[in-house]
Scaffold this motif. Structure first.
Motif, short mmCIF file in Angstrom:
data_model
loop_
_atom_site.label_atom_id
_atom_site.label_comp_id
_atom_site.label_asym_id
_atom_site.label_seq_id
_atom_site.Cartn_x
_atom_site.Cartn_y
_atom_site.Cartn_z
N VAL A 184 0.84 -1.21 0.00
CA VAL A 184 0.00 0.00 0.00
C VAL A 184 0.87 1.25 0.00
N THR A 185 1.92 1.26 0.85
CA THR A 185 2.82 2.42 0.88
C THR A 185 3.52 2.59 -0.45
N ASN A 186 3.99 1.47 -1.04
CA ASN A 186 4.69 1.54 -2.34
C ASN A 186 3.76 2.12 -3.41
N LEU A 187 2.53 1.60 -3.48
CA LEU A 187 1.59 2.09 -4.49
C LEU A 187 1.28 3.57 -4.30
N ASN A 188 0.98 3.96 -3.08
CA ASN A 188 0.64 5.38 -2.82
C ASN A 188 1.82 6.28 -3.13
N ASN A 189 3.03 5.82 -2.84
CA ASN A 189 4.23 6.62 -3.13
C ASN A 189 4.33 6.86 -4.65
N ALA A 190 4.17 5.79 -5.44
CA ALA A 190 4.25 5.93 -6.89
C ALA A 190 3.13 6.82 -7.43
N PHE A 191 1.92 6.63 -6.92
CA PHE A 191 0.78 7.43 -7.40
C PHE A 191 0.98 8.92 -7.09
N GLU A 192 1.44 9.23 -5.89
CA GLU A 192 1.60 10.64 -5.50
C GLU A 192 2.73 11.30 -6.28
N VAL A 193 3.87 10.60 -6.46
CA VAL A 193 4.98 11.17 -7.23
C VAL A 193 4.57 11.40 -8.68
N ALA A 194 3.86 10.43 -9.26
CA ALA A 194 3.43 10.56 -10.65
C ALA A 194 2.47 11.73 -10.82
N LYS B 236 2.21 14.42 -8.83
CA LYS B 236 2.82 15.70 -8.48
C LYS B 236 3.88 16.15 -9.48
N HIS B 237 4.71 15.21 -9.96
CA HIS B 237 5.85 15.61 -10.79
C HIS B 237 5.72 15.23 -12.25
N LEU B 238 4.83 14.28 -12.58
CA LEU B 238 4.75 13.82 -13.97
C LEU B 238 3.41 14.15 -14.61
N ASP B 239 2.52 14.84 -13.86
CA ASP B 239 1.19 15.21 -14.37
C ASP B 239 0.38 13.99 -14.77
N ILE B 240 0.59 12.87 -14.08
CA ILE B 240 -0.19 11.66 -14.35
C ILE B 240 -1.25 11.56 -13.26
N PRO B 241 -2.52 11.73 -13.61
CA PRO B 241 -3.56 11.71 -12.58
C PRO B 241 -3.67 10.37 -11.88
N LYS B 242 -4.09 10.42 -10.63
CA LYS B 242 -4.21 9.21 -9.82
C LYS B 242 -5.50 8.48 -10.21
N MET B 243 -5.34 7.42 -11.01
CA MET B 243 -6.51 6.69 -11.51
C MET B 243 -6.88 5.48 -10.67
N LEU B 244 -5.91 4.99 -9.85
CA LEU B 244 -6.13 3.74 -9.11
C LEU B 244 -6.14 3.99 -7.63
N ASP B 245 -6.71 3.07 -6.89
CA ASP B 245 -6.74 3.13 -5.44
C ASP B 245 -5.90 1.99 -4.88
N ALA B 246 -4.91 2.33 -4.04
CA ALA B 246 -3.95 1.33 -3.56
C ALA B 246 -4.66 0.20 -2.83
N GLU B 247 -5.62 0.52 -1.96
CA GLU B 247 -6.29 -0.52 -1.18
C GLU B 247 -7.06 -1.49 -2.08
N ASP B 248 -7.70 -0.90 -3.15
CA ASP B 248 -8.46 -1.76 -4.06
C ASP B 248 -7.54 -2.77 -4.75
N ILE B 249 -6.34 -2.32 -5.15
CA ILE B 249 -5.41 -3.21 -5.85
C ILE B 249 -4.91 -4.32 -4.92
N VAL B 250 -4.52 -3.91 -3.71
CA VAL B 250 -3.94 -4.87 -2.77
C VAL B 250 -4.98 -5.88 -2.30
N ASN B 251 -6.21 -5.40 -2.06
CA ASN B 251 -7.24 -6.26 -1.50
C ASN B 251 -8.01 -7.05 -2.56
N THR B 252 -7.58 -6.98 -3.81
CA THR B 252 -8.23 -7.73 -4.90
C THR B 252 -7.31 -8.85 -5.37
N ALA B 253 -7.84 -10.04 -5.46
CA ALA B 253 -6.99 -11.18 -5.89
C ALA B 253 -6.46 -10.98 -7.30
N ARG B 254 -7.27 -10.44 -8.15
CA ARG B 254 -6.85 -10.22 -9.53
C ARG B 254 -7.28 -8.81 -9.93
#
Length: 787
Positions: free
Chosen positions: A137-147, A149-167
């Protein structure tokens, strides 16, 4: 609708609320037609499903659009878009431990692949070695926030949803990863990692970047030209060598892999591309830094203006000046505060602009972003503080206003009730101190009754006083409980609670004093009433005596009992009898003296006053004396004129007959009737002449003595015309003529006009203008000549 407008680039008409479904379908069809024109096949997706909110169809359409416009153009080594994107991700993340990208679902759950993509292209943004595989969760949120803030890539995903989903959803991750490909692929094409020119180290200032630009220009003008010559010479040497080998029938020279002329030309071409990219990067960096410096200057300028405006505002908002203000002053402070609130709201835009500039500086990686952030944070914190203080001050002002309005209403009520009560007390004190003057027992009893009625009102008046004082006490209570420092006195009245109490105490002290004074006056009036009764008894007797004697004298003067000498003797005896009553008059004077000393001016027990009785007594004495004198004059007239006693009787009888009022004096009309009865047919002029003789003072009445004188003169005097002429001569001032002015001045108006109308003009040698002949008038009047 919004997504379709973005894809189509066309503003679609929005149906108004209540419009029919067909209008919405029409709008959606326009968007779908545009998407189809771009080569996107939307199988089994119609406008009706979109309008009706079919979630499955809508999501399918959105994925098709994303696939067409965001993923379809991706191509790596002639693979499909999906495979090319996956291959690109595998190559970029291959060097990183614990990363194995095999698909677009499970491979991304731990967040390391996202951080690896960012670190591969922007190592300055990610500290990859600090990441832990067991904290996805920390790794995903770190990548999403950096992208974001610095790369103008909007946050499209939710870290908890990815981690808590089997696929995790493959399409969602593929869409998000494609944003990284588009963000980095352009830079990759123009930035060969093995070229010195591709080293793009960012500088902090425009001057530093311009120095880098000068180095690049030096490279192109100094270092590169010799290399161009070397490349040219290398090609010439290679061609010459190949020619010579061919002419010598020797095999052609084959350089080792990567050293062929084509390789050199390719590398050279790559270098020139890198140079172009580097030059564009320098220019873009200069522009970026210029913009950064401009933004920083703008930030500090706006911050300075804002800080200047906020200087002293906290102190102003925390002051408690309303605690010592009047209601009107608090209302003025409230209006001033409302104006400040408007001013504060107007500065909201500046604060937002400052925050937006600071945000942009951060997004553009401004080297001094820390100080900008600190200053911005301070401004924002202060802004929040000002907002809180503004709200608190308004609450305090409004609360104080309400409290002062309550106090003001109490002040007004106090003034409305204090004024009449104060006037009542002042009137009561005036009445209690009134130096009353009474003349009888009824008046003092009235004052005593009024005083008792006043005392009966005192308990109710005291209740009103206590109620008024309680209003002031309520004012003090409100002020003390709310920390209000009352400034000044009641604005509606100058009557203070202290003055009310002082006047009340004075009034209460005057009440027993008034009781004592009224009782003393009652005793005095009882004594005066005794004096009145004593005086009245004597005055009534004296008054009756004088009235009786006056009537008797009147009868004596009218009656003809005996000779004039007998009447004279009887009157003198009567005079002596009246004078013997003098002690009773003196006794009455004594009683009157007591009345005067007691200052008694009225007496309900008698209608007589001492002044009237004095006048009556004097009239009585004068009347008896005048009557005696008349008799004496009658005797003289009788003797002088030779009038017999019988004539006097006749005159008296005639006079008494025509004296209708029995007053001893005939009025002019009665006298005229008497003259007519004697055979005289008188005109107005003649009668007026006679009245002038018998009534020289113009009283309008004729006494008996004047009547006797006239009758004796008329019957014995033969020289009447001469007497009239002599009278006119006196009026004319010894002239032989008289003027109309002199007649009007000396005679009554009717007599004067009578003479003027009948006198002929005077024609003598001494005549003057308007002269009248009084001599001919007089002789004609007495029949000696004709008028």
């Amino acid at each position: 609708m919004l997504l379709l407008e973005v894809i189509s680039g066309e503003r679609l008409p929005k149906p108004e609320r209540g419009k029919m479904r067909v209008h919405k379908i029409n709008n959606v069809n326009k968007a779908l037609d545009f998407i189809a024109s771009k080569g996107v096949k939307l199988v089994s997706i119609g406008a009706e499903e979109i309008v009706d909110g079919n979630a499955k169809m809508t999501l399918g359409m959105i994925w098709t659009i994303i696939l067409r416009f965001a993923i379809q153009d991706i191509s790596v080594e002639e693979t499909s878009a999906k495979e090319g994107l996956l291959l690109w991700c595998q190559r970029k993340t291959a060097p990183y431990k614990n990363v194995n990208v095999q698909n677009f679902h499970i491979s991304w759950k731990d967040g390391l692949a996202f951080n690896a993509l960012i670190h591969r292209h922007r190592p300055d943004l990610i500290d990859y070695d600090s990441l832990r595989k067991d904290d996805p969760v920390t790794n995903l949120n770190n990548a999403f926030e950096v992208a974001e803030k610095h790369l103008d890539i909007p946050k499209m995903l939710d870290a908890e949803d990815i981690v808590n989903t089997a696929r995790p959803d493959e399409k969602a991750i593929m869409t998000y990863v494609s944003s990284f490909y588009h963000a980095f692929s352009g830079a990759q094409k123009v930035s060969p990692s093995d070229s010195d020119v591709s080293t793009k180290t960012q500088e902090k200032t425009v001057n530093d970047m311009q120095a880098k630009q000068e180095d690049f220009r030096d490279y192109r003008t100094v270092h590169k030209p010799p290399k161009v010559q070397e490349k040219c010479q290398l090609e010439i040497s290679f061609n010459t060598l190949q020619t010579k080998l061919r002419l010598s029938n020797r095999p052609a020279f084959m350089p080792s892999e990567g050293r062929m002329v084509s390789d050199i030309n390719s590398a050279w071409h790559t270098l020139e591309g890198a140079e172009k990219g580097y030059e564009e990067w320098i220019l873009s960096e200069i522009r970026r830094l210029e913009r950064l410096e401009h933004l920083a200057e703008k930030f500090h300028q706006k911050a300075a203006i804002h800080e200047s405006w906020t200087d002293g505002k906290e102190a102003m908002l925390t002051q408690k000046d309303y605690e010592t203000s009047t209601l009107s002053e608090v209302k003025a402070l409230l209006r001033k505060h409302e104006a400040f609130e408007s001013d504060l709201a107007a500065h909201q835009d500046r604060v937002e602009q400052i925050a937006a500039i600071a945000q942009e500086l951060n997004e553009l990686d401004y080297y001094d972003a820390a100080s900008v952030n600190a200053r911005c944070q301070k401004i924002c914190d202060q802004w929040d503080t000002l907002g809180t203080l503004t709200h608190n001050r308004k609450d305090s002002l409004e609360r104080t206003e309400k409290q002062l309005e309550s106090i003001d209403e109490l002040y007004l009520e106090y003034a409305k009730r204090a004024a009449p009560f104060n006037n009542w007390m002042e009137g009561a004190m005036e009445d209690l101190q009134d130096m009353f003057i009474v003349h009888n027992i009824d008046e003092i009893q009235g004052l005593i009754t009024a005083h008792e009625q006043f005392k009966a009102t005192l308990p109710e008046a005291n209740k009103e006083r206590e109620a008024i004082q309680s209003i002031q006490a309520e004012v003090q209570k409100i002020a003390q409980s709310n920390g209000i420092k009352l400034s000044g006195a009641n604005p509606y009245t100058t009557i203070t609670p202290e003055s009310i109490d002082n006047k009340w105490e004075k009034a209460m002290a005057m009440v027993p004093q008034r009781d004592k004074a009224l009782q003393g006056e009652l005793n005095k009036q009882n004594s005066n009433d005794t004096l009145r009764a004593t005086f009245a008894t004597q005055a009534n007797a004296v008054g009756a005596y004088i009235q009786a004697k006056m009537e008797e004298i009147g009868r004596i003067s009218i009656e003809m009992n005996g000779t004039l000498e007998d009447q004279l003797t009887h009157l003198k005896e009567y005079q002596q009898t009246i004078m013997s009553y003098m002690p009773e008059i003196n006794k009455l004077e004594g009683h009157h003296q007591h009345i005067q000393e007691a200052l008694i001016f009225d007496n309900q027990y008698t209608s007589y006053t001492m002044e009237h009785l004095r006048v009556g007594w004097e009239q009585l004495l004068t009347t008896i004396a005048r009557t005696i004198n008349e008799v004496e004059n009658q005797i003289l007239t009788r003797d002088a004129k030779g009038i017999s006693q019988e004539q006097l009787y006749e005159y008296r009888a005639s006079f008494n007959h025509f004296d209708k009022k029995r007053s001893g004096q005939m009025v002019s009309d009665d006298f005229r009737a008497l003259l007519i009865s004697t055979g005289n047919n008188l005109g107005d002029g003649e009668f007026n002449r006679i009245m002038g003789i018998v009534d020289p003072n113009g009283t309008g009445s004729v006494t008996f003595q004047a009547f006797i004188d006239f009758m004796s003169t008329e019957t014995t005097d033969t020289d009447s015309a001469d007497q009239v002429i002599a009278s006119f001569k006196i009026l004319a001032g010894d002239k032989n003529f008289i003027t109309a002015e002199e007649l009007r001045r000396e005679l009554p108006p009717d007599q004067a006009e009578y003479c003027i109308a009948r006198m002929a003009p005077y024609t003598g040698p001494d005549a003057a203008p308007g002269a009248l002949d009084y001599m001919s008038f007089s002789t004609a009047l007495y029949g000696e000549s004709d008028l």
